[in-house]
Design a protein around this motif. Structure first.
Motif, PDB file in Angstrom:
ATOM      1  N   PRO A 167      -7.696  -9.204  -7.838  1.00 46.41           N
ATOM      2  CA  PRO A 167      -8.815  -8.255  -7.888  1.00 46.41           C
ATOM      3  C   PRO A 167      -8.592  -7.053  -6.983  1.00 46.41           C
ATOM      4  CG  PRO A 167      -9.395 -10.110  -6.513  1.00 46.41           C
ATOM      5  CD  PRO A 167      -8.073 -10.450  -7.141  1.00 46.41           C
ATOM      6  N   THR A 168      -7.781  -7.219  -5.947  1.00 47.36           N
ATOM      7  CA  THR A 168      -7.669  -6.126  -4.976  1.00 47.36           C
ATOM      8  C   THR A 168      -6.443  -5.263  -5.223  1.00 47.36           C
ATOM      9  OG1 THR A 168      -6.529  -7.695  -3.554  1.00 47.36           O
ATOM     10  CG2 THR A 168      -8.870  -7.346  -3.139  1.00 47.36           C
ATOM     11  N   SER A 169      -5.748  -5.492  -6.365  1.00 45.74           N
ATOM     12  CA  SER A 169      -4.436  -4.866  -6.517  1.00 45.74           C
ATOM     13  C   SER A 169      -4.507  -3.351  -6.395  1.00 45.74           C
ATOM     14  CB  SER A 169      -3.820  -5.251  -7.859  1.00 45.74           C
ATOM     15  OG  SER A 169      -4.698  -4.870  -8.895  1.00 45.74           O
ATOM     16  N   SER A 170      -5.649  -2.743  -6.720  1.00 45.22           N
ATOM     17  CA  SER A 170      -5.709  -1.293  -6.453  1.00 45.22           C
ATOM     18  C   SER A 170      -6.985  -0.935  -5.718  1.00 45.22           C
ATOM     19  CB  SER A 170      -5.577  -0.504  -7.746  1.00 45.22           C
ATOM     20  OG  SER A 170      -6.649  -0.809  -8.583  1.00 45.22           O
ATOM     21  N   LEU A 171      -7.450  -1.870  -4.873  1.00 50.66           N
ATOM     22  CA  LEU A 171      -8.626  -1.575  -4.047  1.00 50.66           C
ATOM     23  C   LEU A 171      -8.192  -1.101  -2.671  1.00 50.66           C
ATOM     24  CD1 LEU A 171     -11.158  -4.437  -4.776  1.00 50.66           C
ATOM     25  CD2 LEU A 171     -10.942  -2.184  -5.819  1.00 50.66           C
ATOM     26  N   GLY A 172      -8.999  -0.202  -2.138  1.00 53.84           N
ATOM     27  CA  GLY A 172      -8.749   0.227  -0.764  1.00 53.84           C
ATOM     28  C   GLY A 172      -9.395  -0.768   0.195  1.00 53.84           C
ATOM     29  N   ARG A 173      -9.182  -0.538   1.510  1.00 55.61           N
ATOM     30  CA  ARG A 173      -9.659  -1.472   2.533  1.00 55.61           C
ATOM     31  C   ARG A 173     -11.169  -1.663   2.449  1.00 55.61           C
ATOM     32  NH1 ARG A 173      -7.052  -3.342   6.766  1.00 55.61           N
ATOM     33  NH2 ARG A 173      -8.171  -5.036   7.813  1.00 55.61           N
ATOM     34  N   ALA A 174     -11.868  -0.545   2.254  1.00 49.48           N
ATOM     35  CA  ALA A 174     -13.340  -0.617   2.272  1.00 49.48           C
ATOM     36  C   ALA A 174     -13.831  -1.503   1.144  1.00 49.48           C
ATOM     37  CB  ALA A 174     -13.930   0.786   2.128  1.00 49.48           C
ATOM     38  N   ILE A 283       0.484   7.548   2.136  1.00 50.49           N
ATOM     39  CA  ILE A 283      -0.805   8.213   1.942  1.00 50.49           C
ATOM     40  C   ILE A 283      -1.886   7.155   1.933  1.00 50.49           C
ATOM     41  CG2 ILE A 283      -2.203   9.642   0.436  1.00 50.49           C
ATOM     42  CD1 ILE A 283       0.020  11.265   1.356  1.00 50.49           C
ATOM     43  N   ALA A 284      -2.750   7.190   2.933  1.00 52.55           N
ATOM     44  CA  ALA A 284      -3.858   6.241   2.987  1.00 52.55           C
ATOM     45  C   ALA A 284      -5.145   6.969   2.630  1.00 52.55           C
ATOM     46  CB  ALA A 284      -3.956   5.641   4.379  1.00 52.55           C
ATOM     47  N   GLY A 285      -6.171   6.208   2.347  1.00 52.62           N
ATOM     48  CA  GLY A 285      -7.446   6.831   2.034  1.00 52.62           C
ATOM     49  C   GLY A 285      -8.307   5.857   1.272  1.00 52.62           C
ATOM     50  N   LEU A 286      -9.587   6.151   1.257  1.00 52.45           N
ATOM     51  CA  LEU A 286     -10.500   5.271   0.549  1.00 52.45           C
ATOM     52  C   LEU A 286     -10.317   5.488  -0.952  1.00 52.45           C
ATOM     53  CD1 LEU A 286     -13.661   5.839   2.731  1.00 52.45           C
ATOM     54  CD2 LEU A 286     -11.910   4.061   2.910  1.00 52.45           C
ATOM     55  N   MET A 287     -10.805   4.516  -1.676  1.00 51.71           N
ATOM     56  CA  MET A 287     -10.739   4.670  -3.116  1.00 51.71           C
ATOM     57  C   MET A 287     -11.504   5.927  -3.526  1.00 51.71           C
ATOM     58  SD  MET A 287     -12.122   1.988  -5.848  1.00 51.71           S
ATOM     59  CE  MET A 287     -13.756   2.647  -5.930  1.00 51.71           C
ATOM     60  N   ALA A 468      -9.140  12.115   3.086  1.00 57.51           N
ATOM     61  CA  ALA A 468     -10.569  11.855   2.998  1.00 57.51           C
ATOM     62  C   ALA A 468     -11.211  13.047   2.301  1.00 57.51           C
ATOM     63  CB  ALA A 468     -11.173  11.656   4.377  1.00 57.51           C
ATOM     64  N   HIS A 469     -12.016  12.754   1.282  1.00 60.84           N
ATOM     65  CA  HIS A 469     -12.711  13.824   0.548  1.00 60.84           C
ATOM     66  C   HIS A 469     -11.748  14.909   0.081  1.00 60.84           C
ATOM     67  CE1 HIS A 469     -16.216  11.855   2.168  1.00 60.84           C
ATOM     68  NE2 HIS A 469     -15.716  12.006   3.383  1.00 60.84           N
ATOM     69  N   GLY A 470     -10.597  14.493  -0.396  1.00 53.38           N
ATOM     70  CA  GLY A 470      -9.662  15.439  -0.981  1.00 53.38           C
ATOM     71  C   GLY A 470      -8.929  16.307   0.024  1.00 53.38           C
ATOM     72  N   LYS A 471      -9.058  15.966   1.304  1.00 47.86           N
ATOM     73  CA  LYS A 471      -8.345  16.714   2.351  1.00 47.86           C
ATOM     74  C   LYS A 471      -7.490  15.746   3.160  1.00 47.86           C
ATOM     75  CE  LYS A 471     -11.031  20.704   3.866  1.00 47.86           C
ATOM     76  NZ  LYS A 471     -12.257  20.391   3.095  1.00 47.86           N
ATOM     77  N   VAL A 472      -6.475  16.293   3.847  1.00 53.92           N
ATOM     78  CA  VAL A 472      -5.716  15.452   4.777  1.00 53.92           C
ATOM     79  C   VAL A 472      -6.482  15.396   6.091  1.00 53.92           C
ATOM     80  CG1 VAL A 472      -3.573  15.170   6.043  1.00 53.92           C
ATOM     81  CG2 VAL A 472      -3.525  16.068   3.716  1.00 53.92           C
ATOM     82  N   ALA A 473      -7.023  14.220   6.380  1.00 57.39           N
ATOM     83  CA  ALA A 473      -7.863  14.100   7.580  1.00 57.39           C
ATOM     84  C   ALA A 473      -6.996  13.947   8.827  1.00 57.39           C
ATOM     85  CB  ALA A 473      -8.803  12.903   7.440  1.00 57.39           C
ATOM     86  N   GLY A 474      -5.733  13.578   8.635  1.00 55.99           N
ATOM     87  CA  GLY A 474      -4.852  13.439   9.790  1.00 55.99           C
ATOM     88  C   GLY A 474      -3.557  12.767   9.410  1.00 55.99           C
ATOM     89  N   VAL A 475      -2.518  13.033  10.223  1.00 55.50           N
ATOM     90  CA  VAL A 475      -1.231  12.403   9.979  1.00 55.50           C
ATOM     91  C   VAL A 475      -0.805  11.679  11.250  1.00 55.50           C
ATOM     92  CG1 VAL A 475       1.167  12.759   9.324  1.00 55.50           C
ATOM     93  CG2 VAL A 475      -0.613  14.301   8.452  1.00 55.50           C
ATOM     94  N   VAL A 476      -0.436  10.386  11.107  1.00 54.93           N
ATOM     95  CA  VAL A 476       0.014   9.634  12.279  1.00 54.93           C
ATOM     96  C   VAL A 476       1.381   9.033  12.010  1.00 54.93           C
ATOM     97  CG1 VAL A 476      -2.233   9.042  13.242  1.00 54.93           C
ATOM     98  CG2 VAL A 476      -1.297   7.706  11.358  1.00 54.93           C
ATOM     99  N   SER A 477       2.226   8.968  12.998  1.00 52.15           N
ATOM    100  CA  SER A 477       3.531   8.351  12.787  1.00 52.15           C
ATOM    101  C   SER A 477       3.330   6.844  12.763  1.00 52.15           C
ATOM    102  CB  SER A 477       4.478   8.724  13.942  1.00 52.15           C
ATOM    103  OG  SER A 477       4.215   7.889  15.042  1.00 52.15           O
ATOM    104  N   ALA A 478       4.037   6.188  11.865  1.00 49.71           N
ATOM    105  CA  ALA A 478       3.836   4.750  11.656  1.00 49.71           C
ATOM    106  C   ALA A 478       3.974   3.990  12.969  1.00 49.71           C
ATOM    107  CB  ALA A 478       4.843   4.240  10.636  1.00 49.71           C
ATOM    108  N   LEU A 486      -6.193   4.243  11.169  1.00 52.99           N
ATOM    109  CA  LEU A 486      -6.173   4.807   9.813  1.00 52.99           C
ATOM    110  C   LEU A 486      -7.569   4.768   9.206  1.00 52.99           C
ATOM    111  CD1 LEU A 486      -2.874   3.174   8.499  1.00 52.99           C
ATOM    112  CD2 LEU A 486      -3.223   5.518   9.296  1.00 52.99           C
ATOM    113  N   LEU A 487      -8.268   3.658   9.391  1.00 48.40           N
ATOM    114  CA  LEU A 487      -9.601   3.536   8.807  1.00 48.40           C
ATOM    115  C   LEU A 487     -10.547   4.578   9.403  1.00 48.40           C
ATOM    116  CD1 LEU A 487      -9.991  -0.310   8.412  1.00 48.40           C
ATOM    117  CD2 LEU A 487      -9.965   1.443   6.618  1.00 48.40           C
ATOM    118  N   ASP A 488     -10.465   4.748  10.718  1.00 51.10           N
ATOM    119  CA  ASP A 488     -11.309   5.775  11.357  1.00 51.10           C
ATOM    120  C   ASP A 488     -11.133   7.100  10.632  1.00 51.10           C
ATOM    121  OD1 ASP A 488     -12.116   3.940  13.089  1.00 51.10           O
ATOM    122  OD2 ASP A 488     -10.788   4.556  14.752  1.00 51.10           O
ATOM    123  N   LEU A 489      -9.866   7.491  10.463  1.00 48.42           N
ATOM    124  CA  LEU A 489      -9.586   8.776   9.803  1.00 48.42           C
ATOM    125  C   LEU A 489     -10.135   8.774   8.373  1.00 48.42           C
ATOM    126  CD1 LEU A 489      -5.971   9.362  11.108  1.00 48.42           C
ATOM    127  CD2 LEU A 489      -7.924  10.871  11.470  1.00 48.42           C
TER     128      LEU A 489
END
Ligand SMILES: Nc1ncnc2c1ncn2[C@@H]1O[C@H](COP(=O)(O)OP(=O)(O)OP(=O)(O)O)[C@@H](O)[C@H]1O
Ligand SMILES: Nc1ncnc2c1ncn2[C@@H]1O[C@H](COP(=O)(O)OP(=O)(O)OP(=O)(O)O)[C@@H](O)[C@H]1O
Ligand SMILES: [Mg+2]
Ligand SMILES: [Mg+2]
Lengths: 497, 314, 310, 321
Positions: A167-174, A283-287, A468-478, A486-489
């Protein structure tokens, strides 16, 4: 409630999908069904759901033998399933999809109560905390959103047995969290839940028991508490799998792709990106954050309303996908069934499809060449199929995903955009794919990897950009990224709006 | 992409059809004569009913090539029954003949898994053979004014019975399609048969029901046909299937299923009816008519498509 | 020449019967009264003679008819009779029949090439001229407005019929105000209705084929107006109209299909016996009216009971 | 449904699998051979194939069109129109080789027009070709005044019907060549192989870099070319250009493709099986004539035979439509 499957055997042309498999399920438990791609998990559950009968073996519901000739009968017995391949009807609205087959009616069934339908559907979405307008046409939903609708449909029919096939194969964390709460609640209510996934973390977070299948045979069943991760993986794959983590400093590397202020509609609103050769940019982000849309812009599938791109220093504004391909930019879609593969076609033809031109001499391709070419890539990704000539639709979900990948790796792109690259791929294969991605970067390929699975991002990426909302909210090195960070962002509020 | 968008999209076809009607009204006084405009209503009755049924079939992802032959067969049997003095019993008999062939189609498609194109081609041949055998190629006369009044000639609220049959059938089918579970299941079936089956919808029964209903409606078509003209012939409605499919597709019904609506099909029917009537009244000769119709139909659909904008075909 | 000229003597008949012949009989369609009566006439006579008859119908497809023709040649039948879908398009096959010296007897115009033993023609032009003339006379008034209801077919006989109408109307000082055609009775009904609707001064309708006749009569009846009708093809509905005693049909021109069917086999038999037939054999049409319909039935449908008697 | 089964290990099994799909046709041929002594002889078969050349050519084109999930309803009407034009320009004194060339070009242009309007207008080819059908029919009548135009050029008539090459009739050769080329196109060229993807899943095909629109236009153009070729053979056979000369052609061609196991909605079609389907239809029409069945019953027999043939074929090849 008790469900017992014993000695279940199922043969398909050329494959023995299930070979005397067994499985049992009790009320009020979450039972994880694990196994490699092609192990037979979906087949087993399809049999329980009445999609097709087993060749041998019996199904006992509360001790008495049952036979479900149709999905309807299984439903009647309270067994509801979220299948691996989505069954959302794109030409219908969310309302119609949610309530199909059980629409509220007036005048003794003579008249669909549209108002009530709308209300009930919206209620279902709201209850599960899914932020969607029930009136929307399913075709306009991102695959993640479709999957939530699918889940909502199954849960809303108060099942006795709930089967969730990846069920989660294309779900985001939220959404994953939403789902977990939901599953736990149902467990409280005594629902028996089968949970199929390839995400180890979920298994340990959620399940009470685990059953493992390999090559259609029963391997082991145990209380989740009594197995640990390596043991589980060993049971599934039959060997150890290394799970390392990367993090080189890409700023030293030459820039492959640069995007400035990319915008399209409401989905993408001024995204800036820099992708280096030999780097994996996660690339991370909410669904619904706009990741796929962004990728589609870079891949030349959609045209941006605003913004510009440069590819290896050259201005880059692909008019259509062919121009992007010509410049060495490839996109692996998240929508396997709809956009990624041509299901009725053979594995070989699918893999060769984008490469035909290069395989051909003066527009002519000897079929032999195609078969050999495909064979080679099937081996590289370890695609499990009777032969290159079987239709892709007969492959297990994970193997289909591998085909979808192979098809694009085969054109040897300079920049490759992976949208949910390991959707439904088992741990073993995942490791192989990760290795493959690594290898690609060493050859100087620039990789942009969209994934809703944070552990995955953390493992494969050098840097991670959060949308987030179609913008890059931030970039962090792994190196110094954490899931929390990541979730905060991802949840960070949209300044513009 | 919600309902409002869809409605807006519908106006494309409305607009196009209005354009055609307007043009004809300007050119031909005889055409704009109210009694003529009313006349169009009954002239499209047969096509309209067939197209309404066909819309259902196509929406379900199937096709029915047998409607013309089945309607003819039903017409012949009904006429023979009337001539033989069965009186009112002729009506259920005719309906049964139609429904029977429809059922045959359904069974072939569902249980023998023959594609509907072939299944219905087969019953097309059989129905035609039956009709020809029964009539021996002769024109069957019958004498039943009540019957003719009931199905075609009778006047009611300023229009002929045939027209009201169309209205009734169109309304019922619209209701079935847009306001019942049967309808939404039909859309689901046409949209993605595999998913529909996985969702546990009764796809088999659904297909059989749709074909049988279509057959029964062809029974009614057959009766209107003979009631209009007062005799029955084995080739009475041959070719109807083709016009019916055309009307549905002009109305934007997607061949292959899942997308389309009853009101839009009726617009398609209206367009064909108006063109037939208008061009004939202006005494354009048959072949020139063909050329004009061909061009106009494509033009209308282009306008509709353009107004509906991208991806509107679902 | 006339059909009578083809009659076989008893000796000839028995001679033919003794030869165990097989004739091919191709009709351009099988759903109209003409073809059926033609076939019926031929089949009846084949019984009488004792020859086998292979009947096929081309559903108005010239290509199909050619294949059927060739199949017959291939099979080596002893003679072929056909109502051509298109006389201009059967010539090639006729040639092949000639090479296999199989006699060919054709209705409705000589083929573009190849030899036929004879061409049988109904008096299309004269027939429709006479019927139309009768109608014009009934109308009486000068420059009467006349509408034609026809069939959009590439057949010589259709052209001849239309010409007959034009000339007859012209001769009576009338004018053609509309020519509409279609294949289906139902559409023809609409067309007729529209024409009546649109022309308040319409004085008469000429229907150039059977279904058009039915459509015209029905349309006039429904319109409640009193418009005289002339028609080509007299069939059961037409006869019943006359029988009803109250009809707008002035005259119908009837083809003698049964006679033609019989003559077809006689012609082929004659050819088999080595007789020379004259190039064209005309079977005159019957002018059926309210006064003579009873006799005409017997002539047109010999040996069948008139519909009004059962 | 369309799953290509893995090839069986044993040669016999493979042989069976390859033959069985044609069980339908074989059954029909047996049926006629047993019930008519005149059916089963070489000359008749040769004639059968020669006479069905028109159908075959059109059916090949239709296979490509249907494979794309499109349809062409105009073929019958266009064949007649082109035949009429051919007869007229030859009548006007144009030497036959030129006339033939003109027709081939014209046919290709008409097909291309169908394709372009379908693709650029983004409307169903059903509508576009429906319109084209009406227009072509109308024109063929208007041009001729509804009377067929005789073709007098003997060399033309001979070459395209009677003439033999290596002992076989020219139409048969033309059909064979068209078939071979089409097979080659579908199985061995990039464009051809892409058609399956375009038909089965246009969106995925597009995302795979397949020029979907160009492919569609090309296929309609090919269809047009084959229609022109069919028109030439038909004209030579009939010895004339006649309006509405082949009303049955369009449905027969589509039926041949579907009987051949293709999906009416695209993604699945096979030229070999289309060939079988066309042969089946031709055999039916031919066999009927020889069998002396009551003309009314012929329809019923035809229907039942098609059903039986298709069911046999489906069972045999284990395909579920
Ligand atoms: N309809 C089918 N026809 C032929 N083979 C099939 C069919 N469905 C499944 N198989 C085969 O059965 C085997 C098991 O497939 P299944 O989908 O159950 O695997 P799975 O455990 O769900 O794998 P995944 O984790 O990738 O979904 C695979 O080898 C697959 O190719
Ligand atoms: N084909 C489409 N038509 C219209 N809207 C779409 C379409 N696909 C996605 N959207 C919308 O665009 C927004 C971004 O979707 P997108 O697929 O890019 O999200 P995402 O971040 O990729 O999430 P997911 O991983 O679920 O796809 C979402 O609101 C989605 O509903
Ligand atoms: Mg699975
Ligand atoms: Mg996405």
């Amino acid at each position: 409630m008790r469900l017992d499957l014993t000695h279940i055997t199922k043969r398909f042309p050329g494959v023995l999908a299930l070979d005397g498999a067994r499985f049992d399920l009790r009320a009020g438990e979450v039972h994880a069904l694990m196994g490699e791609n092609g192990a037979g998990k979906s087949t087993l559950m399809k049999i329980v759901s009445g999609l097709f009968p087993p060749d041998a073996g019996e199904i006992r519901l509360d001790g008495s033998v049952v036979r479900f000739a149709t999905p309807a009968e299984a439903k009647a017995a309270g067994i509801h399933t979220v299948f691996q391949e989505l069954t959302i009807l794109p030409n219908r609205t969310i309302v119609e999809n949610l309530l199909i087959g059980r629409e509220p009616t007036r005048a003794g069934g003579l008249w669909l109560d549209k108002a009530a339908m709308r209300g009930e559907a919206q209620a279902i979405l709201d209850r599960l905390g899914i932020a969607l307008d029930a009136g929307r046409l399913a075709a306009t939903l991102s695959s993640g959103q479709r999957q939530m609708v699918e889940i909502a449909r199954a849960c809303a029919q108060n099942p006795r047995v709930l089967i969730l096939d990846e069920p989660t194969s294309s779900l985001g964390r939220a959404e994953e969290e939403l789902l977990f709460d939901l599953v736990r609640r149902l467990r409280e209510d005594g629902v028996a839940i089968v949970y199929i996934t390839h995400r180890m973390s979920e298994v340990f977070a959620l399940s009470d028991r685990i059953t493992v299948l390999r090559d259609g045979r029963f391997v082991m069943a145990a209380e989740t508490a009594e197995v640990d991760r390596p043991a589980l993986i060993r049971a599934m794959v039959g060997r150890e799998v290394a799970e390392d983590r990367h993090g080189l400093d890409p700023d030293t590397l030459p820039v492959a792709l640069e995007a400035r202020g990319l915008s399209r509609g409401r989905a993408v609103r001024g995204a800036d990106l820099t992708l280096h050769t030999g780097e994996v940019l996660g690339i991370a982000g909410l669904m619904g954050a706009g990741r796929t849309e962004l990728a589609r812009l870079i891949a030349g599938i959609d045209r941006p309303d605003a913004g510009e791109m440069r590819l290896f220093g050259e201005p880059y504004a692909p008019g259509d996908i062919r121009q992007a391909l010509a410049r060495g930019v490839a996109y692996v879609s998240e929508d396997r069934k709809g956009l990624g593969l041509v299901l009725p076609l053979s594995v070989a033809d699918n893999i060769a499809l984008p490469s035909l031109d290069t395989l051909a001499t003066k527009g002519i391709v000897p079929p032999r060449r195609i078969v050999a070419f495909a064979r080679d890539w099937m081996d590289r990704l370890g695609v499990k199929a009777a032969s290159g000539s079987v239709a892709v639709e007969t492959l297990s979900g994970g193997n289909q995903q591998k085909v979808a990948l192979a098809k694009w790796l085969a054109i040897r792109p300079r920049v490759i955009l992976l949208d949910e690259p390991t959707r439904g791929v088992d741990v073993g294969a995942k490791a192989e794919i990760y290795a493959l991605i690594r290898q690609l970067t060493e050859d100087g390929t620039a990789i942009l990897a969209i994934s809703s699975e944070l552990p995955e991002l953390l493992q494969i990426s050098d840097r991670i950009a959060v949308i987030a909302h179609g913008k890059v909210a931030g970039v962090v090195s792994a190196a110094d990224a954490t899931e929390e960070r990541l979730l905060d962002l991802a949840f960070s509020e949209d300044q513009a709006a | 992409m919600t309902l409002r968008r869809a409605n807006l999209a519908d106006y494309g076809l409305v607009l196009a059809v209005i354009l055609v009607i307007g043009a004809l009204m300007l050119i031909s006084p005889a055409f704009r004569d109210p009694s003529n405009l009313i006349g169009i209503g009954r002239q499209v009755a047969i096509l309209g009913i067939a197209a309404a049924a066909m819309t259902f079939v196509i929406l379900a992802g199937e096709i029915d090539l047998s409607v013309g032959a089945v309607a003819s067969a039903a017409a012949v049997v009904t006429a023979l029954a009337l001539a033989a003095g069965y009186g009112a019993w002729a009506i259920p008999i005719g309906l049964l003949v139609g429904a029977g062939f429809g059922l045959l189609n359904g069974l072939l498609v569902v249980y023998i898994a023959v594609p509907s194109f072939i299944a219905t081609l087969v019953s097309f041949f059989i129905a035609q053979g039956v009709a020809l055998t029964l009539t021996g190629g002769q024109t069957i006369l019958f004498d039943a004014d009540w019957f003719r009044a009931l199905f075609a000639t009778g006047d009611f609220l300023g229009s002929r019975a045939a027209f009201w049959w169309l209205v009734a059938v169109a309304l019922v089918l619209w209701w079935l399609l847009a306001r019942t579970r049967f309808g939404s299941n039909t859309y689901a079936l046409g949209g993605d048969a595999e998913s529909a089956a996985m969702l546990g919808l009764p796809v088999g029964r659904l297909r059989i029901a749709i074909f049988t209903m279509t057959g029964a409606l062809m029974g009614i078509v057959g009766m209107i046909l003979i009631a209009r003209i007062g005799n029955a012939r084995a080739d009475g409605a041959i070719g109807l299937e083709f016009d019916a499919i055309a009307a549905a597709v002009i109305g934007g019904t997607r061949l292959g299923g899942g997308y389309g609506s009853m009101p839009r099909t009726m617009l398609g029917v209206l367009l064909i009816g108006v063109l037939n009537n208008g061009l004939a009244i202006m005494n354009v000769d048959f072949n020139t008519q063909q050329v004009i119709k061909g061009a106009l139909v494509v033009g209308v659909v282009l306008i509709d498509r353009w107004v509906r904008g991208k991806g509107a075909m679902g | 020449g006339t059909a009578e000229a083809l009659e076989l003597t008893p000796e000839q008949a028995s001679d033919i019967g003794s030869r165990g012949l097989t004739f091919g009989f191709l009709t351009n369609n099988q759903s109209d009264d003409f073809s059926r009566t033609l076939v019926a006439g031929a089949e009846a006579y084949a019984e009488e003679l004792g020859v086998e008859l292979l009947v096929s119908n081309a559903d108005f497809d010239a290509n199909t008819q050619l294949s059927q023709f060739d199949a017959l040649v291939q099979r080596g039948v002893d003679g072929i009779f056909l109502t051509a879908v298109d006389a201009g398009s059967i010539g090639q096959a006729v040639r092949r029949a000639n090479q296999a010296d199989i006699p060919v007897f054709i209705v409705g115009g000589a083929p573009a090439r190849g030899e036929v033993i004879s061409v049988m023609n109904a008096a299309s032009y004269q027939g429709s001229y006479d019927a139309t003339a009768a109608m014009m006379e009934a109308i009486g008034a000068p420059n009467a407005q006349v509408a034609i209801l026809g069939i959009p077919f590439a057949l010589q006989t259709i052209r001849d019929r239309e010409k007959g109408v034009l000339d007859a109307v012209g001769a009576a000082g009338g004018q053609i105000i509309s020519l509409q055609s279609d294949f289906s009775q139902d559409r023809l009904l609409e067309l007729a209705t529209n024409v009546i609707q649109a022309n308040p001064d319409l004085a008469g309708i000429v229907a150039t084929w059977s279904l058009a006749v039915n459509a015209a009569t029905e349309a006039v009846e429904q319109s409640g107006r009193d418009i005289p009708i002339a028609g080509y093809d007299s069939e059961v509905p037409g006869y019943m109209q006359f029988h009803s005693g109250d009809t707008n049909i002035v005259a119908l021109s009837g083809q003698q299909a049964a006679l033609q069917g019989r003559a077809a086999l006689q012609g082929l038999s004659q050819a088999t016996l080595g007789a020379e037939l004259c190039e064209e054999i005309i079977t005159p049409n019957l002018l059926v009216t309210a006064d003579n319909y009873q006799e005409m039935w017997e002539v047109q449908y010999p040996g069948t009971t008139p519909p009004w008697e059962n | 449904m369309s799953a290509a089964q893995p090839s069986p290990r044993f040669p016999i099994a493979r042989l069976l699998r390859d033959i069985l799909p044609y069980a339908g046709l074989i059954a029909v041929l047996l049926f006629f051979s047993l019930s008519s002594d005149f059916f089963f002889n070489l000359r008749n078969f040769e004639r059968l194939v020669t006479d069905s050349a028109t159908l075959m050519l059109v059916a090949f084109g239709m296979t490509l069109v249907i494979l794309l999930g499109e349809i062409d309803l105009s073929v019958g009407a266009v064949v007649s129109l082109l035949a009429v034009i051919l007869a007229q320009i030859m009548g006007a004194g144009l030497p036959w080789p030129l006339a033939v060339l003109v027709i081939l070009l014209l046919g290709t242009a008409i097909g291309m027009a169908n394709g372009i309007i379908t693709v650029l207008g983004d409307i169903p080819s059903f509508i576009v070709t429906l319109g084209m059908m009406a227009i072509a029919t109308g024109l063929s009548f208007v041009f001729t005044g509804a009377i067929s135009v005789a073709i007098l050029s003997e060399p033309f008539l001979v070459l395209f019907y009677d003439a033999r090459f290596l002992g076989l009739p020219v139409p048969l050769w033309i059909t064979a060549v068209a078939f071979a080329v089409a097979i080659f196109y579908l199985t061995r060229t990039v464009a051809g192989r892409q058609l399956y993807a375009v038909g089965a899943n246009p969106a995925a095909a597009r995302l795979s870099g397949v020029p979907v629109r160009r492919r569609k236009i090309t296929v309609f153009a090919i269809m047009g070319f084959l229609v022109a070729a069919a028109a030439i053979l038909s004209a030579a056979r009939l010895g004339s250009g006649a309006p509405a000369s082949v009303p049955a052609l369009t449905l027969d061609a589509i039926a041949a493709v579907i009987i051949g196991g293709a999906s009416l909605f695209g993604g699945r079609a096979s030229l070999v099986r289309t060939l079988m389907g066309a042969a089946l239809i031709a055999a039916l029409n031919n066999g009927m004539v020889l069998m002396n069945i009551n003309i009314d019953a012929q329809y019923i027999v035809k229907g039942v035979i098609i059903l039986v043939a298709v069911v046999l074929e489906r069972l045999a090849s284990g395909a579920r439509p």
